[in-house]
Design a protein around this motif. Structure first.
Motif, PDB file in Angstrom:
ATOM      1  N   ASN A  35       0.818  -1.207   0.000  1.00  0.00           N
ATOM      2  CA  ASN A  35       0.000   0.000   0.000  1.00  0.00           C
ATOM      3  C   ASN A  35       0.856   1.262   0.000  1.00  0.00           C
ATOM      4  N   PHE A  36       0.363   2.280  -0.711  1.00  0.00           N
ATOM      5  CA  PHE A  36       1.081   3.538  -0.851  1.00  0.00           C
ATOM      6  C   PHE A  36       0.122   4.707  -0.591  1.00  0.00           C
ATOM      7  N   SER A  37       0.650   5.760  -0.001  1.00  0.00           N
ATOM      8  CA  SER A  37      -0.142   6.968   0.230  1.00  0.00           C
ATOM      9  C   SER A  37       0.653   8.189  -0.240  1.00  0.00           C
ATOM     10  N   HIS A  38      -0.078   9.287  -0.424  1.00  0.00           N
ATOM     11  CA  HIS A  38       0.530  10.524  -0.925  1.00  0.00           C
ATOM     12  C   HIS A  38      -0.126  11.688  -0.200  1.00  0.00           C
ATOM     13  N   GLN A  39       0.663  12.637   0.250  1.00  0.00           N
ATOM     14  CA  GLN A  39       0.136  13.736   1.053  1.00  0.00           C
ATOM     15  C   GLN A  39      -0.885  14.586   0.298  1.00  0.00           C
ATOM     16  N   ASP A  40      -0.874  14.536  -1.025  1.00  0.00           N
ATOM     17  CA  ASP A  40      -1.791  15.359  -1.816  1.00  0.00           C
ATOM     18  C   ASP A  40      -3.055  14.613  -2.227  1.00  0.00           C
ATOM     19  N   TYR A  41      -3.184  13.364  -1.779  1.00  0.00           N
ATOM     20  CA  TYR A  41      -4.327  12.545  -2.195  1.00  0.00           C
ATOM     21  C   TYR A  41      -5.087  12.025  -0.975  1.00  0.00           C
ATOM     22  N   GLN A  42      -6.424  12.045  -1.057  1.00  0.00           N
ATOM     23  CA  GLN A  42      -7.240  11.474   0.010  1.00  0.00           C
ATOM     24  C   GLN A  42      -7.242   9.955  -0.051  1.00  0.00           C
ATOM     25  N   GLY A  43      -7.154   9.395  -1.254  1.00  0.00           N
ATOM     26  CA  GLY A  43      -7.165   7.952  -1.423  1.00  0.00           C
ATOM     27  C   GLY A  43      -5.776   7.350  -1.333  1.00  0.00           C
ATOM     28  N   ARG A  44      -5.726   6.028  -1.247  1.00  0.00           N
ATOM     29  CA  ARG A  44      -4.470   5.290  -1.240  1.00  0.00           C
ATOM     30  C   ARG A  44      -4.433   4.355  -2.451  1.00  0.00           C
ATOM     31  N   ILE A  45      -3.261   3.810  -2.714  1.00  0.00           N
ATOM     32  CA  ILE A  45      -3.101   2.837  -3.789  1.00  0.00           C
ATOM     33  C   ILE A  45      -2.451   1.578  -3.226  1.00  0.00           C
ATOM     34  N   GLY A  46      -2.986   0.431  -3.612  1.00  0.00           N
ATOM     35  CA  GLY A  46      -2.397  -0.849  -3.246  1.00  0.00           C
ATOM     36  C   GLY A  46      -2.038  -1.626  -4.501  1.00  0.00           C
ATOM     37  N   LEU A  47      -0.918  -2.297  -4.476  1.00  0.00           N
ATOM     38  CA  LEU A  47      -0.485  -3.134  -5.590  1.00  0.00           C
ATOM     39  C   LEU A  47      -0.399  -4.579  -5.123  1.00  0.00           C
ATOM     40  N   ILE A  48      -1.085  -5.472  -5.823  1.00  0.00           N
ATOM     41  CA  ILE A  48      -0.988  -6.900  -5.544  1.00  0.00           C
ATOM     42  C   ILE A  48      -0.180  -7.523  -6.673  1.00  0.00           C
ATOM     43  N   MET A  49       1.038  -7.950  -6.332  1.00  0.00           N
ATOM     44  CA  MET A  49       1.993  -8.393  -7.342  1.00  0.00           C
ATOM     45  C   MET A  49       2.475  -9.813  -7.045  1.00  0.00           C
ATOM     46  N   PRO A  50       1.732 -10.814  -7.481  1.00  0.00           N
ATOM     47  CA  PRO A  50       2.087 -12.191  -7.138  1.00  0.00           C
ATOM     48  C   PRO A  50       3.417 -12.660  -7.701  1.00  0.00           C
ATOM     49  N   TYR A  51       3.967 -11.924  -8.680  1.00  0.00           N
ATOM     50  CA  TYR A  51       5.258 -12.314  -9.251  1.00  0.00           C
ATOM     51  C   TYR A  51       6.420 -11.574  -8.594  1.00  0.00           C
ATOM     52  N   ALA A  52       6.113 -10.735  -7.612  1.00  0.00           N
ATOM     53  CA  ALA A  52       7.165 -10.009  -6.909  1.00  0.00           C
ATOM     54  C   ALA A  52       7.959 -10.956  -6.006  1.00  0.00           C
ATOM     55  N   LYS A  53       9.220 -10.607  -5.774  1.00  0.00           N
ATOM     56  CA  LYS A  53      10.078 -11.403  -4.917  1.00  0.00           C
ATOM     57  C   LYS A  53       9.492 -11.484  -3.508  1.00  0.00           C
ATOM     58  N   ASN A  54       9.490 -12.681  -2.940  1.00  0.00           N
ATOM     59  CA  ASN A  54       9.039 -12.930  -1.564  1.00  0.00           C
ATOM     60  C   ASN A  54       7.546 -12.624  -1.360  1.00  0.00           C
ATOM     61  N   PHE A  55       6.744 -12.682  -2.434  1.00  0.00           N
ATOM     62  CA  PHE A  55       5.319 -12.404  -2.308  1.00  0.00           C
ATOM     63  C   PHE A  55       4.665 -13.319  -1.271  1.00  0.00           C
ATOM     64  N   CYS A  56       5.054 -14.578  -1.245  1.00  0.00           N
ATOM     65  CA  CYS A  56       4.401 -15.545  -0.363  1.00  0.00           C
ATOM     66  C   CYS A  56       4.901 -15.502   1.079  1.00  0.00           C
ATOM     67  N   ALA A  57       5.994 -14.770   1.322  1.00  0.00           N
ATOM     68  CA  ALA A  57       6.597 -14.754   2.657  1.00  0.00           C
ATOM     69  C   ALA A  57       5.657 -14.181   3.708  1.00  0.00           C
ATOM     70  N   SER A  58       4.776 -13.265   3.285  1.00  0.00           N
ATOM     71  CA  SER A  58       3.871 -12.619   4.239  1.00  0.00           C
ATOM     72  C   SER A  58       2.454 -13.190   4.175  1.00  0.00           C
ATOM     73  N   CYS A  59       2.302 -14.352   3.568  1.00  0.00           N
ATOM     74  CA  CYS A  59       0.968 -14.950   3.431  1.00  0.00           C
ATOM     75  C   CYS A  59       0.319 -15.107   4.810  1.00  0.00           C
ATOM     76  N   ASN A  60      -0.919 -14.609   4.933  1.00  0.00           N
ATOM     77  CA  ASN A  60      -1.632 -14.699   6.218  1.00  0.00           C
ATOM     78  C   ASN A  60      -3.073 -15.141   6.034  1.00  0.00           C
ATOM     79  N   ARG A  61      -3.397 -15.689   4.847  1.00  0.00           N
ATOM     80  CA  ARG A  61      -4.786 -15.987   4.533  1.00  0.00           C
ATOM     81  C   ARG A  61      -4.976 -17.436   4.112  1.00  0.00           C
ATOM     82  N   LEU A  62      -6.166 -17.927   4.421  1.00  0.00           N
ATOM     83  CA  LEU A  62      -6.610 -19.229   3.951  1.00  0.00           C
ATOM     84  C   LEU A  62      -7.933 -19.031   3.229  1.00  0.00           C
ATOM     85  N   ARG A  63      -8.343 -20.030   2.468  1.00  0.00           N
ATOM     86  CA  ARG A  63      -9.571 -19.931   1.698  1.00  0.00           C
ATOM     87  C   ARG A  63     -10.433 -21.163   1.915  1.00  0.00           C
ATOM     88  N   VAL A  64     -11.730 -20.935   1.995  1.00  0.00           N
ATOM     89  CA  VAL A  64     -12.686 -22.038   2.005  1.00  0.00           C
ATOM     90  C   VAL A  64     -13.674 -21.790   0.880  1.00  0.00           C
TER      91      VAL A  64
END
Length: 326
Positions: A233-262
């Motif tokens: 997630n990224f924020s900017h002082q001039d913006y009310q909204g934020r931006i998030g990037l989901i990048m499954p091909y990024a290095k160490n993407f799975c290292a912070s995995c905290n979710r399961l699915r049913v």
């Protein structure tokens, strides 16, 4: 009860619970031919959902996202929200929706206990929206976004899958929108699935390219919370909204995995790209099965792999990603 944890030290606070496979959109990257039922599927009923939520809440789950398909297609969707909300160990209740029913029901869902909502808006150009989703419902969805903001949700997120040659020119429009609108905009990097190689090859756009553009424009990385998903997630002082990037091909993407699915049929998936889930439904019938259900959950976590293996070209067979809470 002890916290769900795998052999790599990852702790699981977050459950994505699918309640239906059915979807009324035909998004090109997910369900291009529309929903096609396999026989007469019987999805988890309210009692089974209550037992599932109870078990996960006892092993450290703090956040539940109700997903589909399109979860609001269930006539008892509001009742599902209430069931999750009645469990005081669940701190955050969220959903992901295509937004087509949101304008009418946003306040009702909020009053039932829903607090965070993700709305799929893959383009701010109505014609491109129609091309990607197969539905001419852009205005309906945007009215739903407004209704969610008015209802008071603590977090409203917009999901957009990055698609080269389709919506990749929309970034300036999205940035203009969130400058004065307090929403989280999340760009999701297209993932290759076993049934979509040609589409992936034609339309994959690296999320890291967007990240570099944001950093050059002064956007700052935000430290993630314990129950956050995989977005950077990224924020900017001039913006009310934020931006998030989901990048499954990024290095160490799975290292912070905290979710399961049913899945909507009661199968546990340790990863979005596992081909076969583990059936839990036989242990969702009565309250006295809770101990055995929890034991099964702990046993399965020992089988979770360290990574999704996308970099090795192993993509599984998942095409309709939302059917297991994608």
């Amino acid at each position: 009860m002890s916290q769900l944890q795998d052999n790599f030290g990852r702790r699981f606070h977050y459950l994505r619970m699918s309640v239906t496979d059915v979807c009324n959109f035909k998004c090109t990257y997910c369900l291009p031919d529309g929903y096609r039922p396999d026989g007469k599927p019987k999805f988890l009923d309210l009692n089974e959902i209550e037992h599932l939520v109870s078990a996960f809440s006892q092993v450290g789950t703090q956040k539940i996202r109700i997903t589909g398909g399109e979860p609001s297609l269930r006539k008892d969707f509001t009742d599902i929200i209430r069931i999750v909300n009645d469990n005081d160990k669940i701190k955050t209740i969220a959903t992901t929706t295509n937004g087509y029913r949101l304008a009418k029901h946003a306040q009702e869902w909020y009053d039932a206990g829903l607090r965070r909502i993700n709305i799929s808006v893959d383009s701010l150009d109505p014609k491109m929206f129609y091309q990607i989703t197969g539905e001419n419902k852009f205005d309906d969805v945007m009215r739903g976004v407004d209704a969610a903001l008015e209802a008071g949700f603590e977090r409203v997120k917009i999901n957009a899958v990055l698609l080269k040659g389709l919506n990749d020119k929309d970034l300036p429009r999205f940035l203009h929108w969130i400058k004065h609108t307090p929403i989280d905009l999340r760009f999701i990097e297209l993932m290759e699935t076993g049934l979509g190689h040609d589409y992936f090859k034609a339309h994959h756009l690296a999320g890291n390219d967007i990240k570099l553009q944001l950093e050059q424009a002064g956007w700052q990385f935000d430290t993630p919370a314990v129950d956050d998903g995989p977005a950077q997630n990224f924020s900017h002082q001039d913006y009310q909204g934020r931006i998030g990037l989901i990048m499954p091909y990024a290095k160490n993407f799975c290292a912070s995995c905290n979710r399961l699915r049913v899945s909507a049929k009661g199968k546990l998936h340790l990863c979005l790209f596992t081909e076969n889930g583990v059936d839990l439904r036989d242990l969702l019938q009565t309250p006295d099965q809770q101990a055995e259900l929890i034991e099964r959950l702990h046993g399965q976590l020992a089988q979770k792999k360290q990574t999704h293996f996308l970099h090795d070209g192993i993509t599984g067979v998942t095409q309709h990603l939302a059917s297991i809470g994608g």
